[in-house]
Design a protein around this motif. Structure first.
Motif, mmCIF file in Angstrom:
data_model
loop_
_atom_site.group_PDB
_atom_site.id
_atom_site.type_symbol
_atom_site.label_atom_id
_atom_site.label_comp_id
_atom_site.label_asym_id
_atom_site.label_seq_id
_atom_site.Cartn_x
_atom_site.Cartn_y
_atom_site.Cartn_z
ATOM 1 N N ARG A 18 0.830 -1.212 0.000
ATOM 2 C CA ARG A 18 0.000 0.000 0.000
ATOM 3 C C ARG A 18 0.859 1.254 0.000
ATOM 4 N N HIS A 22 0.740 3.762 -3.022
ATOM 5 C CA HIS A 22 0.207 5.061 -2.614
ATOM 6 C C HIS A 22 1.152 6.181 -3.008
ATOM 7 N N VAL A 33 -4.965 9.630 -3.922
ATOM 8 C CA VAL A 33 -5.305 8.448 -3.128
ATOM 9 C C VAL A 33 -6.063 8.921 -1.893
ATOM 10 N N GLU A 36 -7.222 3.962 2.299
ATOM 11 C CA GLU A 36 -6.608 2.640 2.265
ATOM 12 C C GLU A 36 -7.344 1.720 3.233
#
Length: 222
Positions: A18, A22, A33, A36
């Protein structure tokens, strides 16, 4: 965030994945973004409020699997496009994910520059498939067509799919939910099926499907 930015949500149980994705996507001038999650459950708590343009979704995670998360995500946010980003390209992962509503399916061995292009394409409703996945889908389509009785040769893949569900007794509402399409679209397909088969109603078409052996050759049953 600019008004026309592509909003992205990441779902992966590996924080290092991630973080890397990201950072790279956030550096793009047209991307933002906005969230998450480390699991499908966590994502489904946030997606209804955020309504991102694109979700990057891993498939194998603790708790709810990616396929079920995709299915529920498309129900609460139909306009959100789901891009599967995973390490697995086996049939048991590919086909359920696409049936659940994923637009694209790619693998984690791609370059980040390629992922950027895939996200941009997804935001425009354009599908992208990793070469391994595309090859498998082509093979599956060819096998499916060979198994279709001659009586149904004029039907498209989608029409065959809907006819099989119709023959199983599914209503338009159920078919729409399973295929993640609108009921109006289902009605249009059913009308086309009846026209091509020269049938009067859906019951007649369903009976014909069973009589001609279409259901015995249903790939989903094998």
């Amino acid at each position: 965030m600019q008004k026309d930015d592509i909003t992205i949500f990441l779902v992966d149980d590996h924080s290092i994945v991630r973080q890397g994705v990201h950072a790279f996507l956030a550096a793009q001038p047209d991307m933002n973004v906005i969230g998450e999650a480390a699991s499908g459950e966590e994502a489904l708590k946030l997606i209804p409020d955020l309504i991102p343009h694109v979700v990057l979704m891993d498939l194998l995670m603790p708790g709810m699997g990616g396929v079920e998360a995709i299915r529920q995500m498309k129900q609460v946010s139909p306009r959100t496009q789901v891009v599967v980003l995973t390490s697995y390209h086996e049939d048991e992962n590919i086909f359920p994910a696409l049936r659940a509503g994923a637009l694209s399916y790619t693998l984690k061995d791609i370059r980040l520059e390629e992922l950027v292009d895939i996200v941009r394409r997804a935001a425009n409703g354009e599908a992208s498939l990793h070469p391994h996945v595309a090859a498998r889908l082509i093979q599956e389509v060819r096998q499916t067509r060979r198994s279709v009785p001659a009586s149904f040769a004029q039907l498209t893949e989608r029409e065959l799919e809907i006819l099989r569900l119709l023959a199983e007794g599914c209503s338009n509402t159920t078919i729409a939910q399973r295929l993640v399409i609108s009921e109006q679209t289902v009605k249009g397909h059913v009308s086309n099926i009846l026209s091509k088969l020269h049938m009067v109603d859906r019951t007649q078409a369903a009976v014909f499907a069973w009589q001609q052996g279409l259901m015995e050759k249903n790939p989903a049953r094998e």
